[in-house]
Scaffold this motif. Sequence first.
Motif, PDB file in Angstrom:
ATOM      1  N   MET A  20       0.885  -1.208   0.046  1.00  0.00           N
ATOM      2  CA  MET A  20       0.159   0.081  -0.084  1.00  0.00           C
ATOM      3  C   MET A  20       0.850   1.403   0.137  1.00  0.00           C
ATOM      4  O   MET A  20       0.708   2.238  -0.651  1.00  0.00           O
ATOM      5  CB  MET A  20      -0.900  -0.145   1.217  1.00  0.00           C
ATOM      6  N   ILE A  25      -0.152   5.270  -0.743  1.00  0.00           N
ATOM      7  CA  ILE A  25      -1.108   5.193   0.430  1.00  0.00           C
ATOM      8  C   ILE A  25      -0.334   5.670   1.626  1.00  0.00           C
ATOM      9  O   ILE A  25       0.357   4.626   2.125  1.00  0.00           O
ATOM     10  CB  ILE A  25      -1.998   4.191   0.375  1.00  0.00           C
ATOM     11  N   ILE A  30      -4.836   8.906   6.577  1.00  0.00           N
ATOM     12  CA  ILE A  30      -6.245   8.379   6.355  1.00  0.00           C
ATOM     13  C   ILE A  30      -6.935   9.036   7.483  1.00  0.00           C
ATOM     14  O   ILE A  30      -6.807   8.837   8.626  1.00  0.00           O
ATOM     15  CB  ILE A  30      -6.108   6.646   6.715  1.00  0.00           C
ATOM     16  N   MET A  40      -9.839   6.144  -1.914  1.00  0.00           N
ATOM     17  CA  MET A  40      -9.000   5.621  -0.774  1.00  0.00           C
ATOM     18  C   MET A  40      -9.715   4.462  -0.135  1.00  0.00           C
ATOM     19  O   MET A  40      -9.263   3.300   0.074  1.00  0.00           O
ATOM     20  CB  MET A  40      -8.344   6.760   0.081  1.00  0.00           C
ATOM     21  N   ASP A  43      -9.845   1.741  -1.941  1.00  0.00           N
ATOM     22  CA  ASP A  43      -8.769   0.806  -2.443  1.00  0.00           C
ATOM     23  C   ASP A  43      -8.081   0.280  -0.981  1.00  0.00           C
ATOM     24  O   ASP A  43      -7.653  -0.948  -0.727  1.00  0.00           O
ATOM     25  CB  ASP A  43      -7.687   1.969  -2.696  1.00  0.00           C
TER      26      ASP A  43
END
Length: 109
Positions: A20, A25, A30, A40, A43
């Motif tokens: 990731m 990412i 997050i 996102m 994913d």
Amino acid sequence: MLIKDREYEIKFTMNTLCAMTEQGIDLSKIGENPMANLTMTRDLFYYGLRHADKKLTKNQAGDLMDAAIEEGGSLNEIYLEIMMALGKSLGFAEELEKIASEEEEEGKH
């Protein structure tokens, strides 16, 4: 997580977390709102399911999310499952469970 009468386990292994990161990412970015970045969220869901199905595509993961929502679930529920799995993978499961139970208690008032 039960979708279309099949149980799916969202799980993030160390290799998955590294993959990731290699794909761009940033786990530190997050947020708390799954609507803020739908791509996102999809994913993360995709990566969380790949441990059990290496042939899974991002589009198939999105289709599973659609099915979960059609069956009465919500994007927020999917996101919470993802966050709990991430927390467990990173050693924060206990703290996340405490937060989730506190939020549940607040919702009852």
